[in-house]
Design an enzyme around this catalytic site. Sequence first.
Site, PDB file in Angstrom:
ATOM      1  CB  THR A 152      -1.028  -0.073   1.149  1.00 32.57           C
ATOM      2  OG1 THR A 152      -0.329  -0.436   2.388  1.00 32.57           O
ATOM      3  CG2 THR A 152      -1.863  -1.047   0.942  1.00 32.57           C
ATOM      4  CB  THR A 189      -1.361  -1.868   8.764  1.00 31.32           C
ATOM      5  OG1 THR A 189      -2.380  -1.358   9.274  1.00 31.32           O
ATOM      6  CG2 THR A 189      -1.561  -1.959   7.439  1.00 31.32           C
ATOM      7  CD  GLU A 275       2.307   5.006   6.461  1.00 32.03           C
ATOM      8  OE1 GLU A 275       1.615   4.328   5.505  1.00 32.03           O
ATOM      9  OE2 GLU A 275       1.976   5.634   7.469  1.00 32.03           O
TER      10      GLU A 275
END
Length: 406
Positions: A152, A189, A275
């Site tokens: 993702t 996640t 991230e």
Amino acid sequence: MKNFEVFNGDITSPKGFQASGVHIGIKKKKKDMTLIASDVLAEAAGVFTTNKVCAAPVLVSKENIKAGKIQAVIVNSGNANACTGEEGYENALKMTKVTAEALHIDPSHVIVASTGIIGVPLPMDTILPGIKKAAKALSPDGGEAAAEAILTTDTIDKKIAVEVEIDGKKVTIGGIAKGSGMIHPNMATMLSFITTDAKVEGEFLQELLKTTSDKTYNMITVDGDTSTNDMVCVMANGMAKNTALNQEHPEAQKFIEAFYYVNEYLAKKIVQDGEGATKFIEVEVINSRSFKEAQTVAKSILSSNLVKTAFFGEDGNWGRILCSIGYSGAEFEVNEIEVFLGNKDKMIKIVENGQGTGFSEEVMEKLLKSKKLKIMVDLKTGTESAKGWGCDLSYDYVKINGAYRT
């Protein structure tokens, strides 16, 4: 010395596995569906998110894996199918059924996983034809595409394979994973899929996966958010034709070490790709009363936003580290604890007897420019230890997550 060989492989490196990664249209351009299939029914084990807001594919997969036999894994990215009610559950079931039809296997032998935006119904008009497309694309060389299609916000794919000799047979373990944000201990996640052609007894495989996950995936954190969709699934199809591995097998430890290496490698890759991350941080806690207590201290340090932002700013603020140890819940005497900070080349003692050591700020400044940093904490209360991994918290993390849906 390793008893195994690491090489640039993936989930199709073990005998009898095929995979595919295709673009079906959930995302605008990037690959968004992965299919992994074993030529034969495999022993299987899984661990899943601890979040009570549990996504539909997790519920379906937890039910299907109870019998310990799986032959395929279907994954879509771009949509989490989480918080989607009964419709979401039925859609996850449909994904297993259509996958089973395409592969001529039983739907209960299919694991389903989804990752992406929460709260949006799956576009089934895209998903179902996409499964058929993925099935047609299955290939013994499809592991790399499969690793790409589960991503993702990841910036790199995450894959590995190792070989180890068991009973004179070449046994291969391969893995792929995804994860970049919403990462926190107790599953996050992240999706991780492991394949092996080893013959392994089911009970041993489940226990090995749980123990390994506790020391790898459950010891990473990016941002403190535990996700709705996470899972780690392993399939062992036995095609290497070794004697079935269990705790009593004379070469079990060789397999355990290789299996652990694969999962630790993937867990670290997830954190390194956090991230907006600019620093990879390892925390090692030594001389604790128990592994659990050492684990708790490591997680507390890695989860501290004040520690993480200090590393981003390259500020050797040892008080923040000591503070995060203090509220961890671990038992220790503050006037005995020691804390070290550095990189692979040099470690500086920054806390002794609960106080700063007056270290050279100039030396510390140079150390903190390293991309990989390590904190070591000596609790001096026992003999147990634990390691964990995390990253800093940067401006880019806020930018990425402030506009996740747009």
